[in-house]
Scaffold this active site. Sequence first.
Site, mmCIF file in Angstrom:
data_model
loop_
_atom_site.group_PDB
_atom_site.id
_atom_site.type_symbol
_atom_site.label_atom_id
_atom_site.label_comp_id
_atom_site.label_asym_id
_atom_site.label_seq_id
_atom_site.Cartn_x
_atom_site.Cartn_y
_atom_site.Cartn_z
ATOM 1 N N ASP A 98 0.860 -1.185 0.000
ATOM 2 C CA ASP A 98 0.000 0.000 0.000
ATOM 3 C C ASP A 98 0.896 1.235 0.000
ATOM 4 O O ASP A 98 1.833 1.337 0.797
ATOM 5 C CB ASP A 98 -0.912 0.009 1.228
ATOM 6 C CG ASP A 98 -1.938 1.125 1.151
ATOM 7 O OD1 ASP A 98 -2.915 0.970 0.405
ATOM 8 O OD2 ASP A 98 -1.743 2.150 1.837
ATOM 9 N N ASN A 106 -2.523 12.862 -4.535
ATOM 10 C CA ASN A 106 -3.616 13.317 -5.400
ATOM 11 C C ASN A 106 -4.084 14.725 -5.034
ATOM 12 O O ASN A 106 -4.376 15.542 -5.913
ATOM 13 C CB ASN A 106 -4.784 12.336 -5.323
ATOM 14 C CG ASN A 106 -4.505 11.044 -6.058
ATOM 15 O OD1 ASN A 106 -3.875 11.028 -7.117
ATOM 16 N ND2 ASN A 106 -4.978 9.931 -5.503
ATOM 17 N N HIS A 111 -4.735 14.198 -9.798
ATOM 18 C CA HIS A 111 -4.909 12.776 -10.090
ATOM 19 C C HIS A 111 -4.028 12.305 -11.241
ATOM 20 O O HIS A 111 -3.644 11.129 -11.291
ATOM 21 C CB HIS A 111 -6.377 12.480 -10.386
ATOM 22 C CG HIS A 111 -7.241 12.527 -9.160
ATOM 23 N ND1 HIS A 111 -7.312 11.496 -8.258
ATOM 24 C CD2 HIS A 111 -8.042 13.505 -8.663
ATOM 25 C CE1 HIS A 111 -8.133 11.806 -7.270
ATOM 26 N NE2 HIS A 111 -8.587 13.032 -7.489
ATOM 27 N N ASP A 115 -1.692 9.057 -11.059
ATOM 28 C CA ASP A 115 -1.636 7.996 -12.068
ATOM 29 C C ASP A 115 -0.202 7.755 -12.528
ATOM 30 O O ASP A 115 0.223 6.609 -12.719
ATOM 31 C CB ASP A 115 -2.507 8.361 -13.268
ATOM 32 C CG ASP A 115 -3.996 8.253 -12.975
ATOM 33 O OD1 ASP A 115 -4.352 7.680 -11.926
ATOM 34 O OD2 ASP A 115 -4.799 8.740 -13.796
ATOM 35 N N GLU A 140 -4.442 2.185 -4.666
ATOM 36 C CA GLU A 140 -2.986 2.307 -4.554
ATOM 37 C C GLU A 140 -2.349 1.043 -3.983
ATOM 38 O O GLU A 140 -1.252 1.077 -3.438
ATOM 39 C CB GLU A 140 -2.600 3.524 -3.707
ATOM 40 C CG GLU A 140 -3.038 3.469 -2.262
ATOM 41 C CD GLU A 140 -4.408 4.104 -2.013
ATOM 42 O OE1 GLU A 140 -4.647 4.561 -0.898
ATOM 43 O OE2 GLU A 140 -5.221 4.151 -2.968
#
Length: 222
Positions: A98, A106, A111, A115, A140
């Site tokens: 994680d 973000n 965002h 990505d 994630e």
Amino acid sequence: ADGERNDSLEYRLGENDDERWMELSYRMVQLEEGGNVYAYLSVTDIDERKRRELDLENKAEHDALTGLLNRQSASLRMTDALERTVEHGYRGAFAIIDLDDFKQVNDTYGHDAGDMALVCIANILESNCRRHRVVRWGGEEFLLILFNVTKDEAYELSEKVRRQVEQFVIPYGDKGFSCTMTLGLHIFHEQEGLEEGIGCADKALYYGKRHGKNQSVWYKEQ
């Protein structure tokens, strides 16, 4: 003799760039009882259709952003693979990953930057785990399924990718940014199913998240 009168076979013809998908179909015909059996054969070029089918299958099995195997297809494939690993006397491990404080990435950079981070980290994981399996587990989260490794080897690999991710600068904006990640580890056993084994790794992950983050943690019963 077996009652089979018609069937078809798909195959590839040629090599490399000249390769094409073809279909051979046959139909068996007997004009009179006890007489000769004749075969009607036809070969059809199915390259365009077959490539569309394979492309759709690939998109269904892989995460659109990272290109990694997605959670659903990994769950279907891995049960048999893990059973074969244990049957052959090998050991293996789960490492569930994680990214730490990914919401802040973000919120701070947007965002698109998030990505970009996921793609870069997926590439790092794949480059270090070529003989294993890397899965986009969701959001994630990533999952490493490590085959034929000892406990020490699994930990060393986990720490190697953790350090590489920590040191890597995500190329975004003027300066870029970095991420860290926490990994929960668990050796899988013959008596465990896929979900149970991953569940143990998940418990180790959240223990690590609660106690400092950016580390590799074994399931406490190991």
